[in-house]
Design an enzyme around this catalytic site. Sequence first.
Site, PDB file in Angstrom:
ATOM      1  N   ASP A  23       1.018  -1.150   0.036  1.00 51.00           N
ATOM      2  CA  ASP A  23      -0.185  -0.039  -0.008  1.00 51.00           C
ATOM      3  C   ASP A  23       0.894   1.278  -0.105  1.00 51.00           C
ATOM      4  O   ASP A  23       1.489   1.619   1.151  1.00 51.00           O
ATOM      5  CB  ASP A  23      -0.745  -0.086   1.230  1.00 51.00           C
ATOM      6  CG  ASP A  23      -1.812   1.260   1.288  1.00 51.00           C
ATOM      7  OD1 ASP A  23      -1.773   1.982   0.411  1.00 51.00           O
ATOM      8  OD2 ASP A  23      -2.349   1.208   2.362  1.00 51.00           O
ATOM      9  N   LYS A  86       3.372  11.084  -3.598  1.00 52.02           N
ATOM     10  CA  LYS A  86       1.951  10.360  -4.355  1.00 52.02           C
ATOM     11  C   LYS A  86       1.308  11.362  -4.969  1.00 52.02           C
ATOM     12  O   LYS A  86       0.598  11.142  -6.342  1.00 52.02           O
ATOM     13  CB  LYS A  86       1.092   9.661  -3.327  1.00 52.02           C
ATOM     14  CG  LYS A  86       0.010   8.761  -4.059  1.00 52.02           C
ATOM     15  CD  LYS A  86      -0.560   7.519  -2.833  1.00 52.02           C
ATOM     16  CE  LYS A  86      -1.813   7.025  -3.603  1.00 52.02           C
ATOM     17  NZ  LYS A  86      -2.333   6.071  -2.365  1.00 52.02           N
ATOM     18  N   GLU A 186      -7.139   0.567  -4.569  1.00 53.14           N
ATOM     19  CA  GLU A 186      -7.303   0.450  -3.071  1.00 53.14           C
ATOM     20  C   GLU A 186      -8.586  -0.100  -2.689  1.00 53.14           C
ATOM     21  O   GLU A 186      -8.715  -1.015  -1.687  1.00 53.14           O
ATOM     22  CB  GLU A 186      -6.987   1.764  -2.640  1.00 53.14           C
ATOM     23  CG  GLU A 186      -5.371   2.196  -2.742  1.00 53.14           C
ATOM     24  CD  GLU A 186      -5.077   3.645  -2.767  1.00 53.14           C
ATOM     25  OE1 GLU A 186      -5.919   4.344  -2.250  1.00 53.14           O
ATOM     26  OE2 GLU A 186      -3.985   3.956  -2.834  1.00 53.14           O
ATOM     27  N   ASP A 210     -12.816   5.965   2.174  1.00 53.34           N
ATOM     28  CA  ASP A 210     -11.356   5.787   2.575  1.00 53.34           C
ATOM     29  C   ASP A 210     -10.942   7.268   3.091  1.00 53.34           C
ATOM     30  O   ASP A 210     -10.995   8.157   2.387  1.00 53.34           O
ATOM     31  CB  ASP A 210     -10.608   5.313   1.167  1.00 53.34           C
ATOM     32  CG  ASP A 210      -9.242   5.403   1.569  1.00 53.34           C
ATOM     33  OD1 ASP A 210      -8.601   5.816   2.567  1.00 53.34           O
ATOM     34  OD2 ASP A 210      -8.270   4.654   0.796  1.00 53.34           O
TER      35      ASP A 210
END
Length: 618
Positions: A23, A86, A186, A210
């Site tokens: 992850d 990211k 994800e 999330d």
Amino acid sequence: MAKVSINLATGSLQKEEIIVGIDLGTTNSLVAFINPDKNPQVINDAGKGVLVPSVVHFDQTGGITVGNEAKNYLITDPQNTIFSVKRLLGRSYADIENYKNLFSYKVIDDNTESLVKVKVGDRFYTPIELSGLILKELKERAEHALKTPVTRAVITVPAYFNDSQRQATRDAGKLAGLDVLRIVNEPTAASLAYGIGLNQEETKTIAVYDLGGGTFDVSILQIQNGIFEVLSTNGDTFLGGDDFDRAIFEYWVQQNNLNAAELAENRELTQELRLKAEEAKKSFSHQSIFNEKVGDIWCTIDRDTFEQLILAKVEQTINACTNALKDAGLTVEQIDEVVMVGGSTRTALVKRKVAEFFKRPVHDDINPDEVVALGAAIQADILAGNRKDILLLDVTALSLGIETMGGLMDVIIPRNSKVPTKAGRQYTTSVDGQVNMKISVYQGERDLVKENRKLAEFDLKGIPAMPAGLPKVDINFLLNADGILKVQAIELRSNTKQEVEVKPAYGITDEQVEQMLMDSITYAQDDVQQRMLIEARTEGEQMVYTAERFLEKNNAYLSIPEITETQKYIQALKDSLTSGDKDLILKKVDELNDYTRPFAERVMDMAISQAMKGKSIE
């Protein structure tokens, strides 16, 4: 050379080797594997903790620190400490222009269409290199903890990541010495961790909520025959648990009548208060009041006040859920399961509001920080062929792509993509008035096309003669269930079209496939360095071309010193192109850009004002 057993039907490994699930997060990253008891487990190497902060620090001597130790430099050496990389993956400067003030390090504005770079001292790093350093740290921790080499991985990305961002993630893995078998969404990984979607007979519609440290997204997925389809995604890439901490911090500033300007100067006190705010937030999972001191400052807050402070932010996430359902064309009643992901979903108010909105209990039994990595490990186990109950669909054994400037391979369909599949990218011309474009199709895993297998070549003719960068050419790859690849090129402005069909697997043996996969791992570091040098050179050549054209067309509007100096900068850039030093080339690009920007903007403003008066200026 060690022989690695590769399953040719899937292009992945046989079960002898551990394949990890990673992850790669905005705030924290982690790695998981399937343990000997056949259960997914996160790796905590040498007691350093499960979560590896996604932070990279560069010191003055060129030393690189990643993770827990690097996080400490966010306050003491912010300009050399990279976080939230990211957010930059696969992004152009135009994508992040509105957010550039959030980064304490220098994000290079070289060209609105180019992918961003980060400058640290005299070195230039791409987000791919920086992510590669984080992945390398995760790989090393996994190898240390498992006492075995780790070369294969499944890496997760947000459902909304586009093709460019997914390919950038693959490249980062390659740079870290990992063969990335699959990029998994994800929300799909989180669902697998709860066992949702493992039953082939099951049809379900699920919502994955999330909420991480700095980002929020909600995805609506439909699962049928073990296939996950993303129906919609919504959210806010700048909303998360950090906002909850900030709300407490600002409350204490107000309660203690602290001077905001003085506090801004005292970075260490600010950081202490922020950390204390995070501590307070976490404490509300087991107590209703928090009462501590930082120096002489009382840090007191109760749970009810905390919930009032964050209510508006939580409501924002619920609005995103409404929008996601609307985009998917569904009602709340049609959602079968709700899965909670991200550390910030531990907040009681968040759980309550989400359960109220979806009118059902939420799945929150698995640690929300770990659920995505655990799901990635399950996906890795499926790819390794260890789960006999799950049918693995046919996949491509090798990547398919086209040749771009400098002889580079641009992957359109990555290996291990499920078949049938289709994918596409948009390209443009590099020279003014270009009317033809040669499209060369290749198969393989290396960064340079000369190391790969050529499948076909054709010319897209009849592109309207326009300035470089204006034509828009869509290249689409369609691979059907019989393994026939159709490559289609369309110039969108004129609708000029050309296509070719090839069979990628024709005339290639299993041993050759295995050798190509092995070579891609063996030469990964060299390949990426070569690619970065070629990309820097190409960028430098384009900059020289653009700058020379600019001088030619607008010399009447420039002063003699401006022209002379610009020519000096152009010559310095030209000289650097033969150096073989990518950082030097990018430095010269940057210097030319910085010098010419003020008067380029001036000429542009003049052009606009002249156009308003009905006069023409080039």
